[in-house]
Design a protein around this motif. Structure first.
Motif, mmCIF file in Angstrom:
data_model
loop_
_atom_site.group_PDB
_atom_site.id
_atom_site.type_symbol
_atom_site.label_atom_id
_atom_site.label_comp_id
_atom_site.label_asym_id
_atom_site.label_seq_id
_atom_site.Cartn_x
_atom_site.Cartn_y
_atom_site.Cartn_z
ATOM 1 N N THR A 197 3.606 1.705 14.894
ATOM 2 C CA THR A 197 3.047 0.995 13.746
ATOM 3 C C THR A 197 4.118 0.078 13.173
ATOM 4 O O THR A 197 5.294 0.172 13.525
ATOM 5 C CB THR A 197 2.588 1.983 12.663
ATOM 6 O OG1 THR A 197 3.725 2.716 12.208
ATOM 7 C CG2 THR A 197 1.520 2.930 13.191
ATOM 8 N N VAL A 198 3.726 -0.788 12.265
ATOM 9 C CA VAL A 198 4.684 -1.682 11.611
ATOM 10 C C VAL A 198 5.731 -0.861 10.869
ATOM 11 O O VAL A 198 6.916 -1.176 10.893
ATOM 12 C CB VAL A 198 3.961 -2.659 10.663
ATOM 13 C CG1 VAL A 198 4.956 -3.474 9.857
ATOM 14 C CG2 VAL A 198 3.034 -3.581 11.454
ATOM 15 N N SER A 199 5.304 0.216 10.238
ATOM 16 C CA SER A 199 6.235 1.083 9.525
ATOM 17 C C SER A 199 7.308 1.627 10.460
ATOM 18 O O SER A 199 8.486 1.662 10.121
ATOM 19 C CB SER A 199 5.472 2.229 8.867
ATOM 20 O OG SER A 199 6.340 3.129 8.252
ATOM 21 N N ILE A 256 8.353 -9.130 18.124
ATOM 22 C CA ILE A 256 7.640 -8.452 17.038
ATOM 23 C C ILE A 256 8.619 -7.794 16.068
ATOM 24 O O ILE A 256 8.441 -7.877 14.852
ATOM 25 C CB ILE A 256 6.621 -7.447 17.605
ATOM 26 C CG1 ILE A 256 5.467 -8.229 18.221
ATOM 27 C CG2 ILE A 256 6.133 -6.486 16.542
ATOM 28 C CD1 ILE A 256 4.364 -7.404 18.798
ATOM 29 N N ILE A 257 9.675 -7.161 16.577
ATOM 30 C CA ILE A 257 10.676 -6.547 15.694
ATOM 31 C C ILE A 257 11.323 -7.620 14.824
ATOM 32 O O ILE A 257 11.551 -7.415 13.629
ATOM 33 C CB ILE A 257 11.738 -5.776 16.506
ATOM 34 C CG1 ILE A 257 11.096 -4.587 17.228
ATOM 35 C CG2 ILE A 257 12.884 -5.321 15.617
ATOM 36 C CD1 ILE A 257 10.493 -3.534 16.324
ATOM 37 N N SER A 258 11.600 -8.770 15.399
ATOM 38 C CA SER A 258 12.183 -9.877 14.637
ATOM 39 C C SER A 258 11.260 -10.302 13.500
ATOM 40 O O SER A 258 11.695 -10.499 12.363
ATOM 41 C CB SER A 258 12.458 -11.054 15.570
ATOM 42 O OG SER A 258 12.897 -12.167 14.851
ATOM 43 N N ILE A 259 9.962 -10.421 13.772
ATOM 44 C CA ILE A 259 8.988 -10.807 12.749
ATOM 45 C C ILE A 259 8.920 -9.753 11.648
ATOM 46 O O ILE A 259 8.943 -10.065 10.455
ATOM 47 C CB ILE A 259 7.594 -11.004 13.384
ATOM 48 C CG1 ILE A 259 7.610 -12.190 14.325
ATOM 49 C CG2 ILE A 259 6.525 -11.170 12.317
ATOM 50 C CD1 ILE A 259 6.409 -12.256 15.248
ATOM 51 N N VAL A 260 8.874 -8.489 12.038
ATOM 52 C CA VAL A 260 8.786 -7.391 11.072
ATOM 53 C C VAL A 260 10.032 -7.361 10.183
ATOM 54 O O VAL A 260 9.930 -7.223 8.962
ATOM 55 C CB VAL A 260 8.589 -6.040 11.797
ATOM 56 C CG1 VAL A 260 8.797 -4.874 10.859
ATOM 57 C CG2 VAL A 260 7.209 -5.982 12.421
ATOM 58 N N CYS A 261 11.200 -7.514 10.785
ATOM 59 C CA CYS A 261 12.444 -7.468 10.004
ATOM 60 C C CYS A 261 12.548 -8.654 9.049
ATOM 61 O O CYS A 261 12.987 -8.500 7.913
ATOM 62 C CB CYS A 261 13.649 -7.412 10.936
ATOM 63 S SG CYS A 261 13.730 -5.868 11.889
ATOM 64 N N GLN A 262 12.136 -9.841 9.515
ATOM 65 C CA GLN A 262 12.138 -11.004 8.625
ATOM 66 C C GLN A 262 11.221 -10.775 7.436
ATOM 67 O O GLN A 262 11.573 -11.084 6.294
ATOM 68 C CB GLN A 262 11.701 -12.260 9.390
ATOM 69 C CG GLN A 262 12.725 -12.774 10.358
ATOM 70 C CD GLN A 262 12.194 -13.927 11.196
ATOM 71 O OE1 GLN A 262 11.121 -14.471 10.932
ATOM 72 N NE2 GLN A 262 12.936 -14.293 12.229
ATOM 73 N N ALA A 263 10.054 -10.218 7.687
ATOM 74 C CA ALA A 263 9.114 -9.936 6.596
ATOM 75 C C ALA A 263 9.685 -8.887 5.655
ATOM 76 O O ALA A 263 9.549 -8.990 4.434
ATOM 77 C CB ALA A 263 7.782 -9.467 7.165
ATOM 78 N N ASN A 280 0.831 -1.199 0.000
ATOM 79 C CA ASN A 280 0.000 0.000 0.000
ATOM 80 C C ASN A 280 0.867 1.252 0.000
ATOM 81 O O ASN A 280 0.619 2.190 -0.737
ATOM 82 C CB ASN A 280 -0.933 0.001 1.207
ATOM 83 C CG ASN A 280 -1.879 1.178 1.188
ATOM 84 O OD1 ASN A 280 -2.358 1.559 0.139
ATOM 85 N ND2 ASN A 280 -2.130 1.754 2.341
ATOM 86 N N THR A 281 1.917 1.253 0.797
ATOM 87 C CA THR A 281 2.793 2.416 0.896
ATOM 88 C C THR A 281 3.491 2.690 -0.429
ATOM 89 O O THR A 281 3.547 3.815 -0.890
ATOM 90 C CB THR A 281 3.845 2.206 2.000
ATOM 91 O OG1 THR A 281 3.162 1.996 3.235
ATOM 92 C CG2 THR A 281 4.750 3.404 2.124
ATOM 93 N N TRP A 282 4.028 1.644 -1.065
ATOM 94 C CA TRP A 282 4.775 1.852 -2.299
ATOM 95 C C TRP A 282 3.887 1.991 -3.530
ATOM 96 O O TRP A 282 4.343 2.359 -4.601
ATOM 97 C CB TRP A 282 5.789 0.747 -2.494
ATOM 98 C CG TRP A 282 6.947 0.928 -1.569
ATOM 99 C CD1 TRP A 282 7.625 2.081 -1.330
ATOM 100 C CD2 TRP A 282 7.533 -0.052 -0.746
ATOM 101 N NE1 TRP A 282 8.598 1.870 -0.408
ATOM 102 C CE2 TRP A 282 8.566 0.569 -0.033
ATOM 103 C CE3 TRP A 282 7.296 -1.397 -0.528
ATOM 104 C CZ2 TRP A 282 9.366 -0.107 0.864
ATOM 105 C CZ3 TRP A 282 8.094 -2.067 0.363
ATOM 106 C CH2 TRP A 282 9.108 -1.416 1.040
ATOM 107 N N SER A 283 2.619 1.694 -3.400
ATOM 108 C CA SER A 283 1.734 1.846 -4.547
ATOM 109 C C SER A 283 1.194 3.273 -4.667
ATOM 110 O O SER A 283 0.598 3.618 -5.671
ATOM 111 C CB SER A 283 0.568 0.861 -4.461
ATOM 112 O OG SER A 283 -0.261 1.187 -3.378
ATOM 113 N N LYS A 284 1.422 4.088 -3.640
ATOM 114 C CA LYS A 284 0.959 5.465 -3.699
ATOM 115 C C LYS A 284 1.862 6.248 -4.647
ATOM 116 O O LYS A 284 3.062 6.292 -4.473
ATOM 117 C CB LYS A 284 1.014 6.124 -2.312
ATOM 118 C CG LYS A 284 0.039 5.542 -1.335
ATOM 119 C CD LYS A 284 0.167 6.233 0.009
ATOM 120 C CE LYS A 284 -0.764 5.621 1.022
ATOM 121 N NZ LYS A 284 -0.576 6.198 2.343
#
Length: 122
Positions: free
Chosen positions: A113-115, A74-81, A17-21
């Motif tokens: 936020t995830v961002s 949670i940071i680990s999950i976000v970074c892996q993604a 969503n972020t990069w499609s703007k």
């Protein structure tokens, strides 16, 4: 495991969503939004159906309040993604943000936020 899957899906949707703007508002124009009669400004936090949301980048984004060992999980999950998505998004520039807050200030004393979480990836 279910939490990891949900976070991963949210993260992927956020990235796409972020990069499609194509047109983002200029930094000179403050972004506001009305929600249930309340005017929201950048950084405002609201609760909707028991979940936290933060108004940033001219939109509502799911926000999390995590402390202790949950932060690192949670940071680990976000970074892996984030690292899994890098190869599949050609032409996208990844930038590192200056860490203005400690991780505990960002996600435990406040909500993030995830961002915002991606800023803490190595």
């Amino acid at each position: 495991m279910c939490v990891k899957t949900i976070l991963f899906i949210l993260f992927v949707l956020l990235i796409r969503n972020t990069w499609s703007k194509e047109n983002s508002p200029s930094s000179d124009e403050p972004c506001t939004m009305s929600h249930n009669g309340t005017l929201l400004h950048e950084g405002d936090i609201i609760g909707i159906k028991g979940k936290l949301y933060k108004f940033e980048d001219c939109g509502l984004h799911r926000a999390y309040h995590v402390c202790g060992t949950q932060i690192m999980s949670i940071i680990s999950i976000v970074c892996q993604a984030l690292y899994k998505e890098k190869p599949s998004l050609p032409g996208i520039r990844y930038s590192r943000f200056v860490r203005q807050k400690l991780l505990t200030e960002a996600c435990c004393h406040d909500v993030c936020t995830v961002s915002e979480m991606t800023r803490y990836c190595p």
